[in-house]
Design a protein around this motif. Sequence first.
Motif, PDB file in Angstrom:
ATOM      1  N   UNK A  80       0.172  -1.028  -6.336  1.00 24.26           N
ATOM      2  CA  UNK A  80       1.175  -1.702  -7.178  1.00 24.26           C
ATOM      3  C   UNK A  80       0.967  -1.344  -8.653  1.00 24.26           C
ATOM      4  N   UNK A  81      -0.296  -1.322  -9.089  1.00 21.61           N
ATOM      5  CA  UNK A  81      -0.598  -1.007 -10.496  1.00 21.61           C
ATOM      6  C   UNK A  81      -0.164   0.418 -10.842  1.00 21.61           C
TER       7      UNK A  81
ATOM      8  N   UNK B  78      -8.872  -6.804   4.537  1.00 23.71           N
ATOM      9  CA  UNK B  78      -8.842  -7.477   3.233  1.00 23.71           C
ATOM     10  C   UNK B  78      -9.046  -6.480   2.094  1.00 23.71           C
ATOM     11  N   UNK B  79      -9.959  -5.508   2.314  1.00 24.89           N
ATOM     12  CA  UNK B  79     -10.158  -4.482   1.272  1.00 24.89           C
ATOM     13  C   UNK B  79      -8.892  -3.636   1.151  1.00 24.89           C
ATOM     14  N   UNK B  80      -8.317  -3.285   2.299  1.00 21.32           N
ATOM     15  CA  UNK B  80      -7.122  -2.430   2.290  1.00 21.32           C
ATOM     16  C   UNK B  80      -5.974  -3.114   1.529  1.00 21.32           C
ATOM     17  N   UNK B  81      -5.625  -4.323   1.949  1.00 17.84           N
ATOM     18  CA  UNK B  81      -4.466  -4.993   1.336  1.00 17.84           C
ATOM     19  C   UNK B  81      -4.766  -5.448  -0.093  1.00 17.84           C
ATOM     20  N   UNK B  82      -5.870  -6.161  -0.254  1.00 16.78           N
ATOM     21  CA  UNK B  82      -6.082  -6.824  -1.544  1.00 16.78           C
ATOM     22  C   UNK B  82      -6.528  -5.839  -2.635  1.00 16.78           C
ATOM     23  N   UNK B  83      -7.347  -4.852  -2.252  1.00 17.32           N
ATOM     24  CA  UNK B  83      -7.820  -3.905  -3.261  1.00 17.32           C
ATOM     25  C   UNK B  83      -6.870  -2.704  -3.354  1.00 17.32           C
TER      26      UNK B  83
ATOM     27  N   UNK C 276       0.834  -1.223   0.000  1.00 18.53           N
ATOM     28  CA  UNK C 276       0.000   0.000   0.000  1.00 18.53           C
ATOM     29  C   UNK C 276       0.863   1.265   0.000  1.00 18.53           C
ATOM     30  N   UNK C 277       2.170   1.125   0.215  1.00 16.57           N
ATOM     31  CA  UNK C 277       3.085   2.278   0.259  1.00 16.57           C
ATOM     32  C   UNK C 277       3.469   2.644  -1.179  1.00 16.57           C
TER      33      UNK C 277
END
Length: 376
Positions: free
Chosen positions: A108-109, A97-102, A61-62
């Motif tokens: 990253x994108x 889960x929303x924070x990390x996965x979404x 997320x960074x």
Amino acid sequence: MNIIITGGAGFIGSHVVRLFVNKYPQYKIINLDKLTYAGNLANLKDIENKPNYKFVRMDICDFNGVLKLMQDEHVDGIIHLAAESHVDRSIKDPFTFAQTNVMGTLSMLQAAKTAWEGCPNKYEGKRFYHISTDEVYGALQMTHPEGIMPPFTTKASSGKHHLAYGDKFFTEDLKYQPHSPYSAAKASSDHFVRAFHDTYGLPTIVTNCSNNYGPYQFPEKLIPLFINNIRHRKPLPVYGKGENVRDWLYVEDHARAIDLIFHKGVIAETYNIGGFNEWKNIDIIKVLINTVDRLLGRPEGADMDLITYVTDRAGHDMRYAIDSSKLQRELGWEPSLQFEEGIEKTVRWYLDNQEWMDNVTSGDYLKYYEDMYSNR
Ligand code: NAD
Ligand code: DAU
């Protein structure tokens, strides 16, 4: 190539890192991992000193951190595995889960897009490979068009005969119908990956894989949890009636598929990965009991009374079954291990690596890394 593998200290990620570090000495492999409870650098002890391997502790997320790392290391490939991965945890704590996965995947994108747009040849030779799950497709029923009771032998599109618990399979063109907060977050991340291809031309690939098993899996998941419990004669909490069906693939076969798809997969395509290997939970549990008993020199089946039926998982998906014929047909991938062989190897590994298991179950591995980092 210079490749970032996210989530490389986790279960599947560690197998992918090991495969790439050993197979491609000419590549630089950067393992980017936050080391949550699920990340454990002991999973990579055998390759940690290789010259083409580097570990970076970072949160996906960074955005600024990831962008700088990509620019500093001239990264041209990303294999994105980092995620919160356990369905039961997602039911208790959907926000993480929303924070990390979404948001993590979006970060990253956006970092990849920004870094690569600044390169002279932009997206040429670049690749963003997102690892997803079959759970995004929802749940399949246990049905047969002629009313035959499952399991039955089918040829489906694999071209080979195998046992199945229904006549429908997850194919790449199915609409997404996630049920758990985990699979909803993974589905959302898959949509973002495809949106970045369609909107900005980012060279992306998505794969959706079935349940993995093998060494280094965190013992909150069915197979390592139950092996450890059988060893210590602790109850085996079977959700519901134990009738749910999962489609199991040996983790090294998944890593081999990732290697093949990273190098040969077609940009913007989706590939399903699975071994046509459906099992009811209760049947796998019986195999685990018999195998652990035999390997520990106990009478086979002596520990059947550990089976304890407990309240079902909320929203528990009935059946997963992957149709991986596109991958077999277009890229020639096939699983190398039969399930009986894979499960024997897996049980042996956990029994032979009690120290690894004790470190994980006691949480000692987390303290070790905190100390290591605070001393730097
Ligand atoms: P895991 O839980 O074992 O490992 C996840 C890794 O990601 C850990 O090392 C953790 O430290 C890291 N991580 C978590 N949050 C992070 C963050 N914010 N920043 C950086 N790193 C972070 O997971 P796994 O079972 O190896 O699954 C890996 C990937 O494969 C996931 O994307 C999962 O959805 C997918 N997948 C898993 C399976 C399976 O059966 N395990 C099947 C299909 C797909
Ligand atoms: O299908 C791919 C998915 O497989 C991955 O995307 C997930 O990251 C991974 O965790 C796995 O999800 P499952 O929920 O299928 O795996 P788990 O090991 O948690 O459970 C397997 C089956 O066993 C499931 O039907 C629930 C059941 N179960 C699980 C546990 C932990 C039990 O009956 N008792 C248990 O204690």
